[in-house]
Design a protein around this motif. Structure first.
Motif, PDB file in Angstrom:
ATOM      1  N   LEU A  69      22.185 -15.743 -40.432  1.00  0.00           N
ATOM      2  CA  LEU A  69      22.694 -15.398 -39.108  1.00  0.00           C
ATOM      3  C   LEU A  69      22.014 -14.144 -38.580  1.00  0.00           C
ATOM      4  O   LEU A  69      21.669 -14.060 -37.391  1.00  0.00           O
ATOM      5  CB  LEU A  69      24.209 -15.198 -39.189  1.00  0.00           C
ATOM      6  CG  LEU A  69      24.906 -14.719 -37.911  1.00  0.00           C
ATOM      7  CD1 LEU A  69      24.672 -15.699 -36.769  1.00  0.00           C
ATOM      8  CD2 LEU A  69      26.396 -14.523 -38.153  1.00  0.00           C
ATOM      9  N   THR A  70      21.790 -13.166 -39.453  1.00  0.00           N
ATOM     10  CA  THR A  70      21.132 -11.930 -39.027  1.00  0.00           C
ATOM     11  C   THR A  70      19.743 -12.219 -38.481  1.00  0.00           C
ATOM     12  O   THR A  70      19.349 -11.710 -37.420  1.00  0.00           O
ATOM     13  CB  THR A  70      21.030 -10.946 -40.206  1.00  0.00           C
ATOM     14  OG1 THR A  70      22.336 -10.624 -40.665  1.00  0.00           O
ATOM     15  CG2 THR A  70      20.322  -9.668 -39.793  1.00  0.00           C
ATOM     16  N   THR A  71      19.003 -13.035 -39.191  1.00  0.00           N
ATOM     17  CA  THR A  71      17.630 -13.344 -38.751  1.00  0.00           C
ATOM     18  C   THR A  71      17.643 -14.064 -37.411  1.00  0.00           C
ATOM     19  O   THR A  71      16.815 -13.783 -36.534  1.00  0.00           O
ATOM     20  CB  THR A  71      16.940 -14.210 -39.815  1.00  0.00           C
ATOM     21  OG1 THR A  71      16.873 -13.474 -41.042  1.00  0.00           O
ATOM     22  CG2 THR A  71      15.527 -14.567 -39.386  1.00  0.00           C
ATOM     23  N   ARG A  72      18.585 -15.000 -37.221  1.00  0.00           N
ATOM     24  CA  ARG A  72      18.648 -15.722 -35.948  1.00  0.00           C
ATOM     25  C   ARG A  72      19.015 -14.788 -34.791  1.00  0.00           C
ATOM     26  O   ARG A  72      18.474 -14.892 -33.697  1.00  0.00           O
ATOM     27  CB  ARG A  72      19.652 -16.874 -36.057  1.00  0.00           C
ATOM     28  CG  ARG A  72      19.091 -18.051 -36.877  1.00  0.00           C
ATOM     29  CD  ARG A  72      19.942 -19.301 -36.799  1.00  0.00           C
ATOM     30  NE  ARG A  72      21.090 -19.244 -37.699  1.00  0.00           N
ATOM     31  CZ  ARG A  72      22.349 -19.157 -37.302  1.00  0.00           C
ATOM     32  NH1 ARG A  72      22.610 -19.121 -36.009  1.00  0.00           N
ATOM     33  NH2 ARG A  72      23.333 -19.116 -38.158  1.00  0.00           N
ATOM     34  N   LEU A  73      19.947 -13.858 -35.028  1.00  0.00           N
ATOM     35  CA  LEU A  73      20.318 -12.912 -33.973  1.00  0.00           C
ATOM     36  C   LEU A  73      19.148 -12.010 -33.598  1.00  0.00           C
ATOM     37  O   LEU A  73      18.878 -11.766 -32.418  1.00  0.00           O
ATOM     38  CB  LEU A  73      21.499 -12.061 -34.439  1.00  0.00           C
ATOM     39  CG  LEU A  73      22.892 -12.682 -34.378  1.00  0.00           C
ATOM     40  CD1 LEU A  73      23.910 -11.732 -34.980  1.00  0.00           C
ATOM     41  CD2 LEU A  73      23.260 -13.025 -32.947  1.00  0.00           C
ATOM     42  N   LEU A  74      18.451 -11.512 -34.623  1.00  0.00           N
ATOM     43  CA  LEU A  74      17.314 -10.619 -34.350  1.00  0.00           C
ATOM     44  C   LEU A  74      16.183 -11.375 -33.678  1.00  0.00           C
ATOM     45  O   LEU A  74      15.510 -10.849 -32.779  1.00  0.00           O
ATOM     46  CB  LEU A  74      16.837  -9.969 -35.645  1.00  0.00           C
ATOM     47  CG  LEU A  74      17.846  -9.079 -36.379  1.00  0.00           C
ATOM     48  CD1 LEU A  74      17.186  -8.428 -37.588  1.00  0.00           C
ATOM     49  CD2 LEU A  74      18.416  -8.014 -35.455  1.00  0.00           C
ATOM     50  N   GLY A  75      15.947 -12.601 -34.116  1.00  0.00           N
ATOM     51  CA  GLY A  75      14.899 -13.403 -33.496  1.00  0.00           C
ATOM     52  C   GLY A  75      15.199 -13.695 -32.041  1.00  0.00           C
ATOM     53  O   GLY A  75      14.312 -13.686 -31.183  1.00  0.00           O
ATOM     54  N   ALA A  76      16.498 -13.950 -31.745  1.00  0.00           N
ATOM     55  CA  ALA A  76      16.883 -14.222 -30.363  1.00  0.00           C
ATOM     56  C   ALA A  76      16.698 -13.001 -29.484  1.00  0.00           C
ATOM     57  O   ALA A  76      16.568 -13.124 -28.259  1.00  0.00           O
ATOM     58  CB  ALA A  76      18.346 -14.676 -30.325  1.00  0.00           C
TER      59      ALA A  76
END
Length: 915
Positions: A219-226
């Motif tokens: 989830l962290t990676t997806r939030l940062l990527g977004a």
């Protein structure tokens, strides 16, 4: 040498301004053998505890204690220094201590020394005594090396981690108080309404959702990527084949790690084929709490940890994995031993670096580099023993705080904001932190909640960063308060009433007052605990309550002797009086010694605080010499008396005082500040004083007003508080509660000692003179008792004084006789009453009714309309309930209660004496 008694003082106490441990030790035969008479003693002791050579002792210079050893000193004194030296071995820099012989007991000593951690301090004292006994007479079962190692391990288990300790050190430097809430790292900073909590580097402001987000690496990676931040490609999987398939889609080399792991556990890097991914999956899954594993792109470069506090970057460290550097002659195993010999390395978080552990994972890393433990690396060759740079696995850190490119700093700060953490550790993998990561390649591989501070506060290479400062700035911005005002009240009599008056004044000002007293713990006028709460633990309970913005503590002699104050300092200390009570307990045999105990509150007043002292009491007057702050006097003496002359001189120098000024209209309470005088209130208009007849409450009102004035309360609020405070059941239970029971005037009070009986007797005389009846002179009936831990003569004196104010004295006993036999306390009080009767006292009859409720019934059964009955109670609620029962029942026949025709039916007088 044996330890007879152990006490832990958790605040200012009779021995020290700060927390201390008190051992009472008996030297036995060693009293006749000082250290210079024990062959080889000093040499062996210094060999075992070389740190003693640095102790100055009373000489004021390094080596002073060794001089004392050679000249000859007693082993109680040596035990004190050994306890300090043992604490210094584990990093607690404590130097406070003193040893004094117990008065009247040859060979018995009070050994007092400071401590940082209570359990470590106690263990140090016990081990010190065992060591000295062993040095005097060898104990074959005593292994010094094993005992010392066990002591060090104990200290490590209870010690704060480096991150928590760094925050606490910063808080202490700013005079922010703290309380440890459990045996681990949960700590409260500040008091009452200003309190903040930390656990390691998580704070009470840390978002629980943000912690959950940071724990979910997918989830962290997806939030940062977004958000457009550089992150590696990744997928979450729950099976071996899923991990292999994900690795193929992402492209080798890959990283396999647990979804919700920490400290680098289970992270496998640079996996270049399917077999390596299968093996790594099993390792990662074992460390994953949810059973989910992450497969992501392997980003090449150096490992950097960016620390973000309150949205700002405060430190950056390059983390280098655990490794050894070859010298061309030593094999890997020898190089590991040589590296671990660095004094900066220890077990876990014991020291700034962690020892390198050679486990199965380390051997695999060696094998990947073509080495084994027996390999001899070339001179200068770096051989890795771990792939991750975590300090907990033996890595080292290099400070790069001032080298990072501004764009990289901005990316790290944005990542922390996206996750929502107030304190975050951003893990960057990039070739060089000095170059923009978007150009050179690299990514954020993790965002960590509760990041460790050790790599920043104690870098292996580079300057340490004082990162605790921004953390404390975030919790307590400059100028923000961390303490609540504390008013502490002590004295032999009047403590509870005065405390309640002060609390009532500030409650009227809108404050949320936390109060402790012998009645219990009261928070914002709610009674939370019904018990004798005049000790340090109750004070700590109030300081932990998040609603309290003002504290009023009743402080009793017993709590000070048992555990100290339980807090650092009080802004206002009130000392009402010092009278002979509770003497003969815990080594307090004289009223002067009792005054020394009460004076602990005055010594706990800071330079900007106040001590409110009774100018009419000689022992209280002397306490002015112990006060670091200002003294505010109060006095009931008339103008021209010695006490008033002293007050006038004090005020001419700009001091403060509250006094009584008599006039034709009555007594006026006057506030004096310098040369100004301000009228406060007429004493006869204050409900608690019974139109001025209750002189003890006139004195209590003076003290309460002085305390409130010293604490900054406006005069009109003090006046309003005193005018609305009455000694009814709800505001002051058990303190001069007045009840009309079918025409009988009843007073219920907690009086339990001779000085209190003098003041109560004066009140009875004044009230009795105002009572009249058409048929006969009203009688005065007193039901009295005292606690069993008083001296015999004190009990007799109580009875003697009571006999001079009552026509009939009924002597009862408390439910808890405190070690006395049934009837013993009552018998001694009766002896005192008879002594007074022989001297021509007012009393004409004395009776014994040991049970409290039966005594109440008997007194009420014999009372007539218009009589005055005074109950000195033990169980106040039960007595008031019984009186309520009497008031609700109509008298039958000749004024008797249906429950008690003429007297209690079960009552058989033990002895009755009449004139």
């Amino acid at each position: 040498m044996t330890i007879l008694e152990t006490r832990v003082y958790r605040g200012a106490n009779i021995w020290s301004y700060e927390q201390a441990i008190h051992l009472v030790v008996d030297l036995g035969r060693l009293e006749d053998h000082p250290t210079n008479t024990l062959p080889g003693f000093t040499e062996h002791l210094l060999e075992m505890l070389p740190g003693l050579t640095n102790h100055s002792c009373s000489r004021g210079r390094r080596g002073g204690f060794v001089e004392r050893l050679n000249e000859g000193t007693w082993l109680g004194h040596v035990a004190e220094h050994c306890a300090l030296a043992l604490q210094q071995v584990v990093g607690h820099d404590i130097r406070r201590g003193k040893t004094r012989q117990v008065k009247g007991r040859t060979g018995v000593y009070n050994v007092v020394y400071g401590y940082a951690d209570e359990q470590v301090g106690l263990a140090a004292g016990r081990l010190a005594v065992r060591l000295l006994n062993h040095l005097v007479q060898s104990d074959p079962e005593f292994d010094w090396e094993a005992e010392l190692e066990s002591f060090i391990l104990r200290a490590e288990r209870t010690a704060f981690g480096p991150s928590t300790q760094a925050i606490l050190d910063e808080a202490v430097s700013r005079d922010i108080p703290w309380i440890r809430l459990n045996q681990y790292s949960l700590v409260q900073l500040g008091q009452g309404v200003h309190a903040k909590r930390i656990r390691a580097t998580m704070t009470s402001a840390t978002s629980a959702i943000a912690v959950d987000v940071a724990s979910d690496k997918d989830l962290t990676t997806r939030l940062l990527g977004a958000a457009g931040l550089p992150v590696p490609k990744q997928e979450s999987v729950r099976s071996v084949e899923g991990a292999v398939a994900a690795a193929k889609r992402i492209g080798f080399p890959v990283v396999v790690k647990p979804l919700d792991g920490n400290h680098g556990r289970g992270v496998c890097l640079d996996l270049r084929d399917e077999d390596a991914v299968r093996e790594a999956y099993l390792v990662a899954k074992e460390q994953s709490r949810r059973g989910t594993v992450i497969v992501e792109t392997f980003v090449t470069g150096k490992d950097y940890r960016c620390l973000i506090v309150d949205g700002r970057m405060v430190a950056i460290a390059e983390r280098v994995p655990a490794h050894v550097v070859g010298d061309g002659t030593s094999n890997v195993e020898q190089l590991v031993e040589l590296t671990n010999a660095d004094p900066r390395r220890g077990v876990g978080h014991e020291k700034v670096l962690t020892r390198i552990k050679v486990d199965a994972g380390a051997k695999e890393v060696l094998a990947a580099q073509g080495h084994t433990l027996e390999s001899v690396p070339d001179n200068g060759e770096m051989v890795k023993l771990a792939l991750t740079g975590n300090m907990s696995t033996g890595g080292i850190s290099i400070d790069r705080t001032f080298e990072a490119h501004p764009e990289n700093v901005e990316i790290a700060e944005e990542a922390a904001r996206m996750v929502g953490l107030d304190i975050a550790g951003i893990d960057f993998i990039c070739p060089d932190i000095t170059e923009p990561v978007r150009e050179t390649g690299g990514a954020i591989c993790e965002v960590n909640a509760a990041p460790g501070f050790r790599m920043h506060t104690h870098p292996t290479i580079g300057e340490p960063q004082f990162i605790a400062k921004p953390v404390v700035d975030m919790l307590f911005p400059p100028g923000a308060p961390s303490r609540i005002p504390i008013i502490a009240v002590t004295g032999t009599n009047g403590k509870t009433t005065t405390s309640r008056m002060v609390a009532h004044i500030f409650k009227g000002m809108g404050r949320k007052v936390g109060m402790t007293s012998t009645d219990g713990v009261v928070i914002d006028e709610r009674l939370l605990i019904r018990a004798d709460a005049s000790g340090p633990r109750s004070a700590k309970m109030v300081l932990q309550n998040p609603r309290v913005d003002f504290a009023v503590f009743e402080v009793a002699r017993g709590g000070i002797l048992r555990e100290g104050l339980g807090y650092e300092r009080n802004d206002v200390a009130v000392v009402l009086n010092v009278q002979p009570d509770h003497l003969g307990l815990r080594g307090i045999d004289t009223v002067e010694q009792l005054a020394d105990v009460k004076a602990v509150l005055v010594e706990a007043v800071p330079r900007d605080g106040h001590a409110v002292l009774n100018a009419d009491d000689p022992l209280v007057r002397e306490m002015r010499r112990r006060c670091s702050g200002q003294v505010v006097w109060f006095s009931m003496e008339e103008p021209g008396s010695p006490a008033r002359e002293m007050i006038e001189a004090h005020c001419r120098r700009g001091g403060k005082a509250l006094v009584l000024n008599p006039s034709d209209r009555g007594e006026m309470i006057v506030v004096k500040h310098g040369r100004r005088e301000m009228q406060l209130a007429w004493t006869h208009l204050l409900p608690a004083t019974f139109s001025g007849r209750a002189r003890m409450n006139v004195q209590n009102a003076l003290a309460a007003a002085a305390a409130a004035f010293a604490a900054g309360a406006p005069l009109h609020d003090i006046r309003q508080g005193l005018r609305t405070f009455s000694t009814n059941y709800y505001l002051a239970p058990g303190r001069l509660n007045e009840v009309d029971v079918n025409g009988v005037n009843v007073i219920v009070d907690y009086c339990h000692n001779a000085p209190g009986m003098k003041m109560l007797g004066d009140f009875v005389d004044r009230v009795g003179e105002s009572l009249s009846h058409d048929l006969a002179r009203p009688s005065r009936i007193g039901v009295i008792a005292t606690a069993g831990d008083r001296r015999d003569e004190d009990m007799r004196e109580l009875g003697d004084i009571a006999s001079r104010h009552f026509d009939v004295v009924i002597v009862r006993e408390d439910q808890n006789r405190r070690g006395r036999k049934a009837g013993e306390v009552a018998g001694l009080v009766v002896e005192g009453v008879k002594r007074g009767m022989v001297d021509g006292a007012r009393c004409k009859q004395v009776e014994e009714v040991h049970d409290e409720i039966k005594a109440v019934r008997h007194a009420m059964a014999r009372a007539n309309v218009g009589d005055l009955v005074v109950f000195c109670v033990d169980k106040h609620p039960a007595v008031m309930a019984e009186l309520e029962n009497w008031s609700q029942q109509a008298y039958a026949g000749a004024g008797a209660s249906p429950d008690a025709p003429t007297a209690d039916p079960d009552y058989v007088p033990a002895e009755t004496t009449s004139s």
